[in-house]
Design a protein around this motif. Structure first.
Motif, mmCIF file in Angstrom:
data_model
loop_
_atom_site.group_PDB
_atom_site.id
_atom_site.type_symbol
_atom_site.label_atom_id
_atom_site.label_comp_id
_atom_site.label_asym_id
_atom_site.label_seq_id
_atom_site.Cartn_x
_atom_site.Cartn_y
_atom_site.Cartn_z
ATOM 1 N N PRO A 186 0.833 -1.201 0.000
ATOM 2 C CA PRO A 186 0.000 0.000 0.000
ATOM 3 C C PRO A 186 0.871 1.257 0.000
ATOM 4 C CG PRO A 186 -0.875 -1.608 1.536
ATOM 5 C CD PRO A 186 0.460 -2.136 1.084
ATOM 6 N N THR A 187 0.638 2.104 -0.974
ATOM 7 C CA THR A 187 1.479 3.286 -1.176
ATOM 8 C C THR A 187 0.591 4.512 -1.284
ATOM 9 O OG1 THR A 187 3.069 1.898 -2.374
ATOM 10 C CG2 THR A 187 3.291 4.283 -2.623
ATOM 11 N N ARG A 188 1.017 5.594 -0.670
ATOM 12 C CA ARG A 188 0.200 6.802 -0.607
ATOM 13 C C ARG A 188 0.288 7.590 -1.916
ATOM 14 N NH1 ARG A 188 1.833 8.371 3.987
ATOM 15 N NH2 ARG A 188 0.232 7.392 5.278
ATOM 16 N N THR A 189 -0.313 7.032 -2.951
ATOM 17 C CA THR A 189 -0.424 7.713 -4.244
ATOM 18 C C THR A 189 -1.733 8.493 -4.289
ATOM 19 O OG1 THR A 189 -1.559 5.832 -5.260
ATOM 20 C CG2 THR A 189 0.851 5.851 -5.354
ATOM 21 N N GLU A 190 -1.892 9.278 -5.350
ATOM 22 C CA GLU A 190 -3.129 10.039 -5.500
ATOM 23 C C GLU A 190 -4.344 9.105 -5.541
ATOM 24 O OE1 GLU A 190 -0.420 10.297 -7.305
ATOM 25 O OE2 GLU A 190 -0.009 12.369 -7.933
ATOM 26 N N GLY A 191 -4.189 7.986 -6.277
ATOM 27 C CA GLY A 191 -5.300 7.043 -6.380
ATOM 28 C C GLY A 191 -5.641 6.402 -5.053
ATOM 29 N N ALA A 192 -4.607 6.017 -4.297
ATOM 30 C CA ALA A 192 -4.845 5.393 -2.994
ATOM 31 C C ALA A 192 -5.469 6.376 -2.010
ATOM 32 C CB ALA A 192 -3.538 4.844 -2.437
ATOM 33 N N ILE A 193 -5.006 7.633 -2.061
ATOM 34 C CA ILE A 193 -5.571 8.659 -1.188
ATOM 35 C C ILE A 193 -7.050 8.857 -1.503
ATOM 36 C CG2 ILE A 193 -5.551 11.123 -0.627
ATOM 37 C CD1 ILE A 193 -2.483 11.014 -1.024
ATOM 38 N N GLY A 194 -7.376 8.867 -2.798
ATOM 39 C CA GLY A 194 -8.771 9.018 -3.201
ATOM 40 C C GLY A 194 -9.634 7.860 -2.733
ATOM 41 N N MET A 195 -9.099 6.654 -2.852
ATOM 42 C CA MET A 195 -9.839 5.480 -2.411
ATOM 43 C C MET A 195 -10.044 5.515 -0.902
ATOM 44 S SD MET A 195 -9.087 1.438 -3.181
ATOM 45 C CE MET A 195 -7.681 1.249 -2.066
ATOM 46 N N MET A 196 -9.004 5.898 -0.153
ATOM 47 C CA MET A 196 -9.139 5.990 1.294
ATOM 48 C C MET A 196 -10.140 7.078 1.688
ATOM 49 S SD MET A 196 -7.338 3.602 2.683
ATOM 50 C CE MET A 196 -7.685 2.600 1.218
ATOM 51 N N SER A 221 -0.819 -8.344 8.159
ATOM 52 C CA SER A 221 0.542 -8.830 8.368
ATOM 53 C C SER A 221 1.600 -7.754 8.148
ATOM 54 C CB SER A 221 0.829 -10.016 7.432
ATOM 55 O OG SER A 221 0.665 -9.638 6.072
ATOM 56 N N THR A 222 1.183 -6.530 7.826
ATOM 57 C CA THR A 222 2.164 -5.474 7.586
ATOM 58 C C THR A 222 3.077 -5.265 8.786
ATOM 59 O OG1 THR A 222 2.474 -3.109 7.092
ATOM 60 C CG2 THR A 222 0.476 -3.703 8.287
ATOM 61 N N LEU A 223 4.357 -5.184 8.510
ATOM 62 C CA LEU A 223 5.333 -4.876 9.551
ATOM 63 C C LEU A 223 5.624 -3.380 9.592
ATOM 64 C CD1 LEU A 223 7.825 -7.821 8.948
ATOM 65 C CD2 LEU A 223 5.830 -7.753 10.457
ATOM 66 N N LEU A 224 5.476 -2.725 8.448
ATOM 67 C CA LEU A 224 5.686 -1.283 8.386
ATOM 68 C C LEU A 224 4.576 -0.546 9.121
ATOM 69 C CD1 LEU A 224 7.602 0.839 7.108
ATOM 70 C CD2 LEU A 224 6.043 0.913 5.144
ATOM 71 N N GLN A 225 3.357 -1.077 9.023
ATOM 72 C CA GLN A 225 2.167 -0.559 9.707
ATOM 73 C C GLN A 225 1.821 0.871 9.294
ATOM 74 O OE1 GLN A 225 2.434 -1.277 13.951
ATOM 75 N NE2 GLN A 225 2.535 -3.482 13.676
ATOM 76 N N ARG A 226 2.127 1.196 8.073
ATOM 77 C CA ARG A 226 1.712 2.463 7.466
ATOM 78 C C ARG A 226 1.824 2.325 5.966
ATOM 79 N NH1 ARG A 226 6.111 4.967 5.309
ATOM 80 N NH2 ARG A 226 8.159 4.577 6.255
ATOM 81 N N PHE A 227 1.210 3.254 5.242
ATOM 82 C CA PHE A 227 1.388 3.309 3.796
ATOM 83 C C PHE A 227 2.792 3.829 3.496
ATOM 84 C CE2 PHE A 227 -2.888 2.341 3.708
ATOM 85 C CZ PHE A 227 -3.509 2.503 2.475
#
Length: 264
Positions: A186-196, A221-227
């Motif tokens: 999961p990456t904080r792109t424009e598309g992902a921000i819009g979906m969120m 299961s994310t270890l980063l626990q953020r986008f």
């Protein structure tokens, strides 16, 4: 480590925003001449202006085409016949109930997410092989390994990229041309921000709260626990495109924050 791509020409498809734009910026800042692509002239112009504000040394220019079609790939090839680095970033995604995914949508995902890379790699890899140096990347996803129930068609298309990349790496074995896939999470792109934002509105929470909920519910299961940021993904892509990455080929390079439950 200093990555110097001076004298190299790079093509990044789907690069007017998000991960593609970050990759294009990173390659240009490493000294490459970068060609970005997009379907809309205004978006291409805006992306060029954004990159030029931050680029230190590399040149950047744009080609307007729809690389998700055979005609668009032909137009890109005509505008830029040769390249040293090809980043097949173009892709589409979207949640859809499996039983509602019609044949036409399956075909669209196949054409955009897979065949765009096939067509461009088929052309540009020949010149790379003749010159004895090249870098080809397919931007895949952790969804290639963890097929999401809400996006089966997307996950399947990204799994196909894994096979395509490994097979092409074998075709180009010993030529000085490397082929790899990059697996973002999961990456904080424009598309992902819009979906969120849409999901947040439905559930009455903030966008940041929705990101946390999405990870908890869909990627527990994310270890980063953020986008991740697009730049964090791009950093790996720039390295994989560098002379320093000469021994890395046929690999699935993960930048997915530890979501995939595997040590291999």
């Amino acid at each position: 480590m200093i990555i110097d791509l001076s004298g190299k020409t790079a093509i990044v498809t789907g690069s007017t925003g998000g991960i593609g734009l970050a990759i294009a910026s990173g390659l240009a800042n490493a000294g490459a001449e970068v060609i970005i692509t997009g379907r809309d002239q205004a978006r291409v112009d805006a992306a060029l202006a954004q990159i030029r504000e931050t680029v230190i040394q590399g040149e950047v220019r744009g080609v307007v085409c729809d690389a998700g079609t055979a005609e668009g790939c032909a137009a890109l090839i005509a505008a830029q016949p040769q390249a040293d680095i090809l980043i097949n970033n173009l892709g589409i995604y979207g949640a859809r109930e499996f039983f509602d995914i019609e044949d036409a949508l399956w075909e669209e995902f196949f054409q955009v997410n897979i065949m765009s890379g096939v067509r461009l790699a088929r052309h540009y890899a020949k010149g790379m092989r003749e010159r004895g140096w090249g870098r080809i990347q397919f931007i895949s996803s952790e969804s290639a390994l963890n097929i999401p129930a809400e996006m089966v068609h997307y996950g399947v298309s990204k799994t196909a990229l894994q096979g395509l990349s490994r097979g092409l790496a074998k075709v180009l074995a010993g030529t000085g041309v490397t082929v790899n896939t990059i697996l973002p999470g999961p990456t904080r792109t424009e598309g992902a921000i819009g979906m969120m934002a849409d999901l947040a509105a439905e559930r009455g929470v903030s966008v940041s709260e929705m990101e946390a909920l999405f990870l908890k519910e869909n990627r527990p299961s994310t270890l980063l626990q953020r986008f991740a940021s697009p730049e964090e993904v791009a950093n790996l892509c720039v390295y994989a495109a560098s002379p320093q990455a000469s021994a890395t080929t046929g690999a699935a390079l993960r930048v997915e924050g530890g979501i995939v439950e595997s040590i291999a």
